[in-house]
Each structure stands twice: as structure tokens, then as C-alpha cells.
Design a protein around this motif. Structure first.
Motif, PDB file in Angstrom:
ATOM      1  N   ASN B 278      41.722  46.969  50.853  1.00  0.00           N
ATOM      2  CA  ASN B 278      40.359  47.472  50.908  1.00  0.00           C
ATOM      3  C   ASN B 278      39.927  48.740  50.964  1.00  0.00           C
ATOM      4  O   ASN B 278      38.820  49.410  51.332  1.00  0.00           O
ATOM      5  N   ALA B 279      41.219  49.647  50.877  1.00  0.00           N
ATOM      6  CA  ALA B 279      41.295  51.119  50.710  1.00  0.00           C
ATOM      7  C   ALA B 279      40.791  51.169  49.120  1.00  0.00           C
ATOM      8  O   ALA B 279      40.864  50.544  48.336  1.00  0.00           O
ATOM      9  N   ASP B 280      40.230  52.494  48.934  1.00  0.00           N
ATOM     10  CA  ASP B 280      39.762  52.916  47.541  1.00  0.00           C
ATOM     11  C   ASP B 280      40.719  52.650  46.778  1.00  0.00           C
ATOM     12  O   ASP B 280      42.062  53.091  47.208  1.00  0.00           O
ATOM     13  N   PRO B 281      40.524  52.734  45.346  1.00  0.00           N
ATOM     14  CA  PRO B 281      41.749  52.664  44.364  1.00  0.00           C
ATOM     15  C   PRO B 281      42.735  53.692  44.375  1.00  0.00           C
ATOM     16  O   PRO B 281      43.685  53.640  44.537  1.00  0.00           O
ATOM     17  N   LYS B 282      42.138  55.024  44.624  1.00  0.00           N
ATOM     18  CA  LYS B 282      43.139  56.004  44.526  1.00  0.00           C
ATOM     19  C   LYS B 282      43.907  56.140  45.762  1.00  0.00           C
ATOM     20  O   LYS B 282      45.010  56.371  45.725  1.00  0.00           O
ATOM     21  N   THR B 283      43.258  55.795  47.085  1.00  0.00           N
ATOM     22  CA  THR B 283      44.152  55.726  48.078  1.00  0.00           C
ATOM     23  C   THR B 283      45.251  54.678  47.991  1.00  0.00           C
ATOM     24  O   THR B 283      46.222  54.876  48.267  1.00  0.00           O
ATOM     25  N   THR B 284      44.850  53.344  47.444  1.00  0.00           N
ATOM     26  CA  THR B 284      45.742  52.186  47.416  1.00  0.00           C
ATOM     27  C   THR B 284      46.900  52.777  46.264  1.00  0.00           C
ATOM     28  O   THR B 284      48.052  52.570  46.818  1.00  0.00           O
ATOM     29  N   TYR B 285      46.576  53.205  45.298  1.00  0.00           N
ATOM     30  CA  TYR B 285      47.657  53.565  44.525  1.00  0.00           C
ATOM     31  C   TYR B 285      48.394  54.667  44.522  1.00  0.00           C
ATOM     32  O   TYR B 285      49.641  54.739  44.491  1.00  0.00           O
ATOM     33  N   PHE B 286      47.785  55.761  44.875  1.00  0.00           N
ATOM     34  CA  PHE B 286      48.432  57.072  45.229  1.00  0.00           C
ATOM     35  C   PHE B 286      49.304  57.258  46.688  1.00  0.00           C
ATOM     36  O   PHE B 286      50.327  57.649  46.768  1.00  0.00           O
ATOM     37  N   HIS B 432      30.699  55.133  47.341  1.00  0.00           N
ATOM     38  CA  HIS B 432      30.813  53.990  46.513  1.00  0.00           C
ATOM     39  C   HIS B 432      32.318  53.813  46.014  1.00  0.00           C
ATOM     40  O   HIS B 432      32.568  52.984  45.249  1.00  0.00           O
ATOM     41  N   HIS B 433      33.211  54.626  46.645  1.00  0.00           N
ATOM     42  CA  HIS B 433      34.631  54.686  46.116  1.00  0.00           C
ATOM     43  C   HIS B 433      34.573  54.997  44.704  1.00  0.00           C
ATOM     44  O   HIS B 433      35.528  54.452  43.954  1.00  0.00           O
ATOM     45  N   GLY B 434      33.580  55.685  43.985  1.00  0.00           N
ATOM     46  CA  GLY B 434      33.734  55.868  42.685  1.00  0.00           C
ATOM     47  C   GLY B 434      32.438  55.747  41.931  1.00  0.00           C
ATOM     48  O   GLY B 434      31.794  54.846  42.437  1.00  0.00           O
ATOM     49  N   ASP B 435      31.973  56.824  41.249  1.00  0.00           N
ATOM     50  CA  ASP B 435      30.658  56.777  40.640  1.00  0.00           C
ATOM     51  C   ASP B 435      30.241  55.370  39.943  1.00  0.00           C
ATOM     52  O   ASP B 435      31.109  54.948  39.385  1.00  0.00           O
ATOM     53  N   SER B 464      37.909  46.371  47.605  1.00  0.00           N
ATOM     54  CA  SER B 464      37.003  47.262  48.064  1.00  0.00           C
ATOM     55  C   SER B 464      35.924  47.531  47.223  1.00  0.00           C
ATOM     56  O   SER B 464      35.539  47.070  46.057  1.00  0.00           O
ATOM     57  N   ALA B 465      35.153  48.784  47.694  1.00  0.00           N
ATOM     58  CA  ALA B 465      33.778  48.843  46.683  1.00  0.00           C
ATOM     59  C   ALA B 465      33.953  49.443  45.443  1.00  0.00           C
ATOM     60  O   ALA B 465      33.396  49.766  44.531  1.00  0.00           O
ATOM     61  N   GLY B 466      35.428  50.027  45.365  1.00  0.00           N
ATOM     62  CA  GLY B 466      36.135  50.388  44.195  1.00  0.00           C
ATOM     63  C   GLY B 466      36.088  49.621  42.898  1.00  0.00           C
ATOM     64  O   GLY B 466      36.133  49.721  41.780  1.00  0.00           O
ATOM     65  N   GLY B 472      27.818  49.931  47.909  1.00  0.00           N
ATOM     66  CA  GLY B 472      26.706  49.494  48.855  1.00  0.00           C
ATOM     67  C   GLY B 472      27.329  48.647  49.636  1.00  0.00           C
ATOM     68  O   GLY B 472      28.518  48.241  49.417  1.00  0.00           O
ATOM     69  N   ILE B 473      26.426  47.964  50.521  1.00  0.00           N
ATOM     70  CA  ILE B 473      27.090  47.016  51.504  1.00  0.00           C
ATOM     71  C   ILE B 473      26.545  45.633  51.219  1.00  0.00           C
ATOM     72  O   ILE B 473      25.592  45.153  51.556  1.00  0.00           O
ATOM     73  N   THR B 474      27.259  45.055  50.239  1.00  0.00           N
ATOM     74  CA  THR B 474      26.912  43.906  49.652  1.00  0.00           C
ATOM     75  C   THR B 474      27.856  42.612  49.958  1.00  0.00           C
ATOM     76  O   THR B 474      27.377  41.533  50.200  1.00  0.00           O
ATOM     77  N   GLY B 475      29.178  43.086  50.330  1.00  0.00           N
ATOM     78  CA  GLY B 475      30.121  42.096  50.329  1.00  0.00           C
ATOM     79  C   GLY B 475      30.684  41.361  49.321  1.00  0.00           C
ATOM     80  O   GLY B 475      31.656  40.465  49.534  1.00  0.00           O
ATOM     81  N   ILE B 476      29.903  41.508  48.093  1.00  0.00           N
ATOM     82  CA  ILE B 476      30.365  40.889  47.053  1.00  0.00           C
ATOM     83  C   ILE B 476      31.709  41.005  46.433  1.00  0.00           C
ATOM     84  O   ILE B 476      32.662  40.170  45.980  1.00  0.00           O
ATOM     85  N   ASN B 477      32.086  42.303  46.739  1.00  0.00           N
ATOM     86  CA  ASN B 477      33.444  42.657  46.102  1.00  0.00           C
ATOM     87  C   ASN B 477      34.431  41.867  46.875  1.00  0.00           C
ATOM     88  O   ASN B 477      35.500  41.146  46.220  1.00  0.00           O
ATOM     89  N   GLY B 478      34.462  41.778  48.388  1.00  0.00           N
ATOM     90  CA  GLY B 478      35.368  40.970  48.967  1.00  0.00           C
ATOM     91  C   GLY B 478      35.196  39.413  48.726  1.00  0.00           C
ATOM     92  O   GLY B 478      36.544  38.969  48.460  1.00  0.00           O
TER      93      GLY B 478
END
Lengths: 397, 490
Positions: B278-286, B432-435, B464-466, B472-478
Motif C-alpha cells: 500500500n506504499a506508493d509505486p515509487k517507494t514500492t519499487y525503488f 494521489h501518489h501520482g498526478d 495504493s492510491a498509485g 482521494g479517500i475512496t477505498g476503491i483501490n484496496g
């Protein structure tokens, strides 16, 4: 000379050997290579070719791109970059390598010099700094473009070892193929590797720009007896086709350059399967290459033995009933050594097998008219010429 | 055998939602949260607009709803503020405005037009977006369905949708309105949270997307926002999810291109069949995964996601409840916005474009008792340096001063994007973890090769939101990630 200011506003750069090459360049026929000008032919390509195969030829390859890779993760980085495995590489060894993008398409090829675990040098035909730096993200390495600070000569031909030996390059005859070491020539300490692009016995000499004239003169110091020649890129092209070596952006389009996705090539399509080590834990493009290996290739780069004596330059290849084009020629020439008409090209998978018969449609120019020739071709190995002296240790002196 | 079926890295709302869905289906889950509190960036939010009611229904969570409609106040320096409210039918009521009637009408019709388009986009929210070039018939069918949803708008509307989808909001507003305040208000809503200015291409799409996710543009708070994280946490615990706080993950362990567990900062090793980040993609990958098992092209794309945050979070405690000049007491339950015109915002955006000092701060705030919570922009994320924080606080206060008559400050705290990055471990401090732009949406979110919640590493997923549908706080990603994982494991 450490010029890095390549600009469209100023003429092409001159290599550290320029004063010497221009003396000999009767034809004044220069070729543009990576911001430098180097001789295309000095007098005639055939003559220079003859020197490479019979005495020795000296080719200015300074414009080649060179990158130093240094740091704790240097070896790890190289292993991620290239398709071969360098786990067991020893200092003073060289490997020929390919690197691929995520779809397994070849980005470029080059030679990788190992100085030690943490210090490598990559020499390549195309610019690769951006690719290397992005591959190195997360690795403890520093990559530097050192192209301009190293002068380089290819010294290729049966007499190359003898002449280096006479120049007191100690124990040069025992330098194994794909190895390098430090040697002193004409009081200059330089690096010599037993590598080259000719398929012949040969060396590449790497020195500082300031040493360039000294090294050049040394090589020619026995010319009263041995008649070695400065050779241009046209002669180099001839020997490399005979040896079956590929040139990126001639025999394949580099993955980073290709505009059309179906023009990129994988190592398998280039007939370089032996260079792909799928047992390695990871390298860029591995997934895609596993897939391709299992699926098999649709086309492949092969050698062609072409009937007649007219080079099949740029020819389209057809099946024997002439109703389907099945490939294209990427390089073709009349081989003076083999006394035969040879070519390299892609054919569809039905014709990949050695011995397959295809037809080349040759348009041979004859005084403002083309003669169309349907030449029978036999699919053969790309390595048209294999010379024992190329890999012999001790080398011929 | 490992004790857990899946480990979720990060106890933000998406992590909790993902855990809820998976544990409901019998997965044994461990959530690892680096901070002391669950919720992550939710603590940075000031209201809860558009948390998915579908998810609350699915999880049978009862969040207290707030049954009042708040006001939206566009502040003006001459103290002639514009006040509007969205009514039950989601239409705009102008309570007070200096704009003429024509402008008001056109403003409403613009919003209605966007609402229509947003409802088309909202169809895509609950779907795992199709993969491109997969050759899979299911993916092709999904793409056709998406195209059909747009076609269903009808010829005129579809053309209009396709016309504006890449357009910038400023052009569209200038074509339709003449009132600076109204234009500024809508431009503000378009660019908030993304690194865009009113004249940046794609700012309309960003507006539509927000509308689609929030189910309306100026809707009031639907749910009591302080209850969200505790409710999700309770739900997780009831379903047997283990939650570990102060557990910072150092590395995701992989063997043979397959994720098998994690190592914590304290060197503790925990195995699990599935790792969900649930970390943003950059944090996850790098940081968490490391670039070693990733292709160069993939790394390039990961590196190039635009994650530059530009909003600072300001919290001011006053001696008394704030009084806004020219605003009646009963209308104080409002979101106050200061973005007085397109050109003003665009000039403010220069700060982000050129990484320089911002002379034209824009902001939005609301108050709760005597605390003012404000979002200040553009305060761009800076590299290799820090913000002059004290002067930024002072500048923010000076910007608020003209509007608040009793600005007696007891305490002021500011979180710059850099501090948000550090505190909540979000690259660039980006909301938003990214534009949210066209090339970072749907099957391109976070980027080609990493969309559909999956990664090149087997059993490693993103929630994550990425990912799609975005921040936004929607929870849909999860939820979508959980669905994808359950689908893969079938």
C-alpha cells in the motif's frame, strides 16, 4: 586532446591519430562516426583489405563509445545489463556481450573489459549512457562516458603479433583471445587486448591521446620489410562480413532507435542464442527471451552463399518459385579470400536450416542500367571464414 | 508454511479495505504499519468526500452520516464573497454572488455537463482496467465495453466529451464565463492535488475524475471522517486480521522473481504467500523491492511517474472560533476557497513550474471549533533543500488575515510536501501518489507494465492510491486489488 564539445556548429572532431591518418589518406575519403571523422578508405578498400588478411591493417577506432563502470556493484550491474553471465570473469578478460530491452530486443552489443570486480569498461558502437544509467538505478556504481579520453587502434592481421613482438611487447604471443594486459611499446605503456572485428589474428590498442602518435609510428616502424597499411572503415566492413560479425543499425535496428516495433531483433533472431544465459537469476529482457526461446523464432539472420559474382547488396530474398519474398539481405560482398559471393540476411523460419535454397533478386548496376539477376543462394553459417591463427596460442610470430 | 496468506505493507485506508475484503474470504492477513497510527494520509485530509458507499455496504460498516449540506465560499479580496451550496439533487444554488445571472446559469450548466461525463467515467472505477496488447479476449472485451460506455453518451455529448477530455480548464472557462471568482473556483477544483495549472492540458479531465470519484463536486461531507479508520480497523480485527504498528518494512524478499516475505527494519523476517504494497509505486519499487529484478524499461517508467506534490497542510489554532468578514455565523460551516481567478492561479503555479518562491498563494480551508485546517498551494516539493518554513507560515497567515477578523493565533503548524513525504512515506508528498492525468490513468496507472494491481514480481501486488482509480479517500483501490488477488488465486 580531451574534446567533448561535439557541436553541429563546428566541423567533425579529429581523432588523436588524425595528423597521422591524414598523411596517408590519399583519397581524403572521410567517414562520420560519433562526431569524429575517420578514414573510409586511404587509397583503395580492396588493397587495405588485402593488408588485413595478409600482413596487417591499422584502423583508427577512437570514436567507439567507451564507458567506465566503477563501484561495489559493478559486476552485479553488468550481470543485470547483459544476456551473458560474468560471474566467473577474471581481471584482464574481455567478453563480447549483448544487452536487451524488456521485450528481449537487442539494444546494442559491445565488448566488456574487466579490470577487477569493481571496475569494468564497456565499448560499444552506439551511445548507451542513458541506457546504462537507467539500468544502474539502485546499484552502487558510477558510470562515466570516457569515449574522448582514450585513443584506440585496431591492429588486425597475421603479422600483427609479430610486429608487436618486434616492438618488444613482452610475451604478447601468449596473450589469449579475449584477454588484455599492459604492454610497453616505444616507451609508452599502453593496454593491448586480443580482440577485433576481423575474424583474424588481431589486437586492439588502447592508449592516452597524448601517446597516440608514438604508438602509430611504432606500428609502422618495420614497414620497409612488412608493408602493413592503414585501413579504412570500408576494409573493416569487408573483413567483418567474412567473419560473420553483426553491426548494430546495419544488420539490425537498435531497440532504442527503431521506430517500427517489428524491426527490432532478439539475440535468437540474430543467431546468437549462445550468448543468452537463461540460468542467470535476472537480466533485462529475461522473461521475454524465455518466451521467445520456447516459441521459436519467425526469422533469423543467416549467411548466404550466393551464385555468381555480383554482390547481392540490399536484395530481397524469394522462395524458389519466386512467388513469396522470404527475407532481405543486410550485408553482401564478393569475398576476395574465399573467392565467392557472400551475403548476410534474414530469412523466414522455413528457410533457416543450413542448406536451404533461396533466390536473391539482384539489381546489378551496369553503366546506367540495372541488370536483374535471380541468383541461387544456399543458406550457410554466418562465419564464412574461420582462421586457425585467430585463436592460436602462442600466436603467430 | 507461513502463518499468513498475505502481508499488507501500510495501514492506510486502502490497506485496511484490501485486508477487509481478503479476510472476509478467509485469507489470513497481517498489516504492517510504519507509523504509530493507522490511516496514513487520511490524517492529512480535512473531509471525507466520496468514500465508496459500495465498500461500506460490502463490509457492513456503518459510518455515521452527516446530514447537513455545507456551503462553498469563494473568497474575494473586496469581501464580496460568492457563496453556493449543492442541493439534494446536486444542483447548484447561488446564495450570494456578484456574478450576473448569465454567468450563474452557465456555471451551473457547465457543472451539469461535467456531471454527465463524470458519471461515464465513474463506470470504470470499480473495474480492474484491461491490459493493453495482452491478446486476451477478456481484456479486449473490457476495452470495447469502455468505448461503448462513452459512445452511449450520444453523438453530440460524445464529441463534446472527446473535445474537452484533453483540454485545459482555463480555455473552457474563458469560453463560457466572464466572472473571475467563478472561474477561479472551478479552476481550483480542477487542479487541486495534481501538479497542474489552469492552463495545463488535461486539467478538465482531472476535474471530471474528481467528480467521478467523489460523486459530485461540492457535495458536503457524507460520512463522519474521524470514524473511518477506527471502523475499518475494528472490522479488520473482527475478521482476524493482525495489525502491527511501528513496524517498518525494510525490504520485500524475492526468490526467483516471486515475493515470499518481508524483512522489517528490526531485521525480523516474516513470510507470506502474497505481499501487497500500500506504499506508493515509487517507494514500492525503488525502496522496498529494489531495482535488481526489474527491467530497465520498467525502471524508466517507474522513475518517470509524476509525483511532485505541491500542497502544504496548515493547521492554525485560534483563541476563539474564527469569524470571517462578511459571512454570517450559520454559513461558517463551509469550505472557504481563495483562488480569485485563472490568471492568479496560473501565476501561483509558476512556483511549481520554476521551483521558486510563491508570491500568490492559493488556499482552501475549513474550521472545526477554533482550529483552521487549510491546504496551501502551490508549495512545490523541493529536492536537496528545505522550505523556509517560518516565512511560509507567516506568508500563509498573512494571506488569511484579510478574511478573518479575529486572527489571534495560539499555534500554527505547517506540513510541507517534503514533510508529508517523510511523515507518511509518500514520494513527493503527493496526495494521489501520482498526478491524475490521462497518461497516468486507468490501464496506465501507475504506468504501463505495472497496472492492474499486479507487478512483474509474482505474488507482489499494489493497492495504493498509485493504482487505478487513483487518489482521494475512496477505498476503491484496496477493494479492486483484493478482487484482482482473489481472481488470480482461483
Amino acid at each position: 586532446m580531451n574534446q567533448t564539445n561535439i557541436s553541429y556548429k563546428q566541423p567533425l572532431l579529429e581523432t588523436p591519430f588524425h595528423a597521422k591518418t591524414q598523411e596517408r589518406c590519399y583519397a581524403h575519403d572521410w567517414h562520420r562516426w560519433a562526431g569524429y571523422k575517420v578514414a573510409k578508405q586511404y587509397t583503395s578498400a580492396e588493397l587495405e583489405y588485402t593488408a588485413i588478411r595478409n600482413t596487417a591493417g591499422v584502423i583508427d577506432i577512437t570514436p567507439m563509445h567507451k564507458y567506465s563502470v566503477q563501484g561495489k556493484d559493478a559486476k552485479k550491474f553488468i550481470n543485470k545489463l547483459i544476456t551473458r553471465n560474468v560471474d566467473n570473469i577474471q581481471p584482464k578478460q574481455v567478453v563480447y556481450a549483448l544487452w536487451c530491452n524488456e521485450d528481449g530486443f537487442v539494444v546494442d552489443d559491445g565488448t566488456i573489459f574487466c579490470f577487477d570486480e569493481n571496475n569494468f569498461r564497456i565499448c560499444s558502437g552506439e551511445r548507451n549512457l542513458n541506457w546504462f544509467e537507467d539500468t544502474a538505478i539502485g546499484f552502487d556504481v558510477i558510470i562515466e562516458d570516457i569515449s574522448h579520453s582514450i585513443a584506440a587502434l585496431a591492429f588486425q592481421g597475421p603479422l600483427s603479433c609479430k610486429i608487436l613482438h618486434m616492438l618488444n611487447a613482452k610475451n604478447i604471443e601468449n596473450l589469449k583471445p579475449f584477454c588484455f594486459d599492459q604492454f610497453t611499446i616505444n616507451n609508452q605503456e599502453i593496454t593491448i587486448s586480443r580482440t577485433g572485428f576481423s575474424g583474424d589474428l588481431g589486437y586492439e590498442l588502447w592508449c592516452e591521446p597524448l601517446q597516440a602518435h608514438n604508438v602509430w609510428d611504432a606500428l609502422f616502424s618495420f614497414n620497409k620489410d612488412y608493408k602493413i597499411l592503414a585501413a579504412g572503415l570500408d576494409a573493416l566492413e569487408m573483413v567483418r562480413v567474412e567473419a560473420g560479425f553483426i553491426v548494430v543499425n546495419a544488420d539490425l535496428i537498435a531497440a532504442e532507435h527503431a521506430l517500427r516495433p517489428n524491426r527490432m531483433r532478439t539475440p535468437y533472431e540474430l543467431g546468437l542464442a549462445w550468448m543468452v544465459n537463461l540460468d542467470k537469476e535476472f537480466f533485462s529482457g529475461k522473461e521475454a527471451l524465455i518466451k521467445q526461446k520456447n516459441k521459436g523464432v519467425e526469422k533469423k539472420l543467416i549467411g548466404l552463399d550466393v551464385q555468381g559474382d555480383k554482390p547481392a547488396v540490399g536484395s530481397v530474398l524469394y522462395n524458389e518459385s519466386k512467388n513469396k519474398d522470404i527475407g532481405i539481405v543486410t550485408a553482401a560482398m564478393w569475398s576476395p579470400s574465399l573467392k565467392s559471393n557472400i551475403a548476410m540476411g534474414y530469412v523466414d523460419k522455413e528457410f533457416m536450416k543450413l542448406g536451404s535454397k533461396v533466390l536473391a533478386e539482384i539489381y546489378h548496376p551496369e553503366e546506367l542500367e540495372y541488370r536483374k539477376i535471380w541468383a541461387q543462394c544456399k543458406v550457410v553459417k554466418k562465419q564464412f571464414i574461420t582462421l586457425e591463427r585467430r585463436n592460436a596460442v602462442p600466436a603467430l610470430i | 508454511m507461513s502463518k499468513y496468506d498475505a502481508i499488507i505493507i501500510g495501514g492506510g485506508h486502502n490497506g485496511l479495505v484490501c485486508a477487509s475484503y481478503l479476510s472476509k474470504k478467509g485469507y489470513k492477513i497481517l498489516i504492517l504499519e510504519k507509523n504509530e497510527n493507522l490511516g496514513g494520509l487520511v490524517h492529512c485530509a480535512s473531509s471525507l468526500k466520496g468514500f465508496s458507499s459500495k465498500i461500506l455496504n460490502d463490509l457492513k460498516i456503518n459510518l455515521p452520516t452527516l446530514n447537513y449540506k455545507s456551503y462553498v465560499v469563494a473568497l474575494h479580496s473586496d469581501q464580496q464573497h460568492t457563496i453556493l451550496q449543492e442541493n439534494d439533487k446536486n444542483n447548484i444554488n447561488f446564495i450570494q454572488s456578484s456574478a450576473n445571472e448569465e454567468n450563474q446559469k452557465k456555471f451551473s450548466s457547465l457543472i451539469n455537463k461535467y456531471k454527465l461525463f463524470a458519471s461515464t467515467l465513474s463506470n470504470f472505477m470499480y473495474e480492474v482496467p484491461p491490459r493493453l496488447k495482452s491478446g486476451n479476449s477478456e481484456d479486449t472485451w473490457k476495452l470495447i465495453k469502455m468505448g461503448w460506455k462513452i459512445r452511449k453518451l450520444g453523438k453530440t455529448n460524445m464529441r463534446e466529451f472527446l473535445r474537452i477530455v484533453g483540454l485545459n480548464i482555463a480555455d473552457e472557462l474563458e469560453d463560457n464565463l466572464s466572472d473571475d471568482t467563478l472561474m477561479g473556483l472551478l479552476a481550483h477544483e480542477s487542479i487541486l492535488g495534481s501538479n497542474l495549472g489552469p492552463r495545463s492540458p488535461g486539467s478538465i479531465l482531472s476535474l471530471l475524475y474528481r467528480q467521478a470519484m467523489q460523486n459530485g463536486l461540492f457535495t458536503s461531507e457524507q460520512y463522519d471522517f474521524h470514524q473511518l479508520i477506527p471502523s475499518l480497523e475494528k472490522n479488520c480485527i473482527n475478521q482476524g486480521v493482525d495489525i502491527k504498528i511501528n513496524a517498518s518494512v525494510k525490504k520485500i524478499i524475492t526468490t526467483n522473481n516471486q515475493a515470499t516475505g518481508v524483512i522489517l527494519k528490526n531485521e525480523e523476517k516474516i513470510d507470506a504467500g502474497i505481499i501487497i504494497s500500500n506504499a506508493d509505486p515509487k517507494t514500492t519499487y525503488f525502496d522496498l523491492l529494489g531495482t535488481e529484478p526489474l527491467d530497465t524499461d520498467f525502471i524508466r517508467r517507474a522513475k518517470n511517474i509524476r509525483t511532485k506534490g505541491n500542497i502544504a497542510k496548515l493547521s492554525i489554532t485560534l483563541k476563539d472560533k474564527p469569524i470571517i468578514k462578511n459571512i454570517e455565523k450559520e454559513k461558517m460551516n463551509a469550505k472557504f476557497i481563495y483562488a480569485p481567478g485563472i490568471n492568479y492561479i496560473e501565476r501561483s503555479f509558476n512556483a511549481s513550474k520554476y521551483d521558486k518562491y510563491n508570491e500568490n498563494l492559493c488556499f482552501e480551508f475549513h474550521h472545526c471549533a477554533n482550529v483552521i485546517a487549510a491546504n496551501i498551494y502551490y508549495v512545490p516539493y523541493v529536492k536537496n533543500t528545505t522550505h523556509a518554513k517560518e516565512s511560509l507560515i507567516q506568508q500563509s497567515i498573512n494571506s488569511l488575515k484579510p478574511f478573518i477578523s479575529n486572527l489571534e493565533i495560539e499555534n500554527a503548524e505547517l506540513l510541507t510536501p517534503n514533510e508529508i513525504e517523510e511523515k507518511y512515506h509518500v514520494t513527493g508528498g503527493h496526495w494521489h501518489h501520482g498526478d491524475l492525468e490521462i497518461d497516468q490513468m486507468l490501464m496506465m496507472r501507475p504506468f504501463y507494465g505495472s497496472a492492474q494491481y499486479a507487478t512483474p514480481i509474482k505474488n507482489l501486488y499494489l493497492c495504493s492510491a498509485g493504482t487505478h482509480p487513483g487518489g482521494g479517500i475512496t477505498g476503491i483501490n484496496g477493494r479492486n486489488a483484493a478482487k484482482k488477488i482473489m481472481g488470480d488465486k482461483k
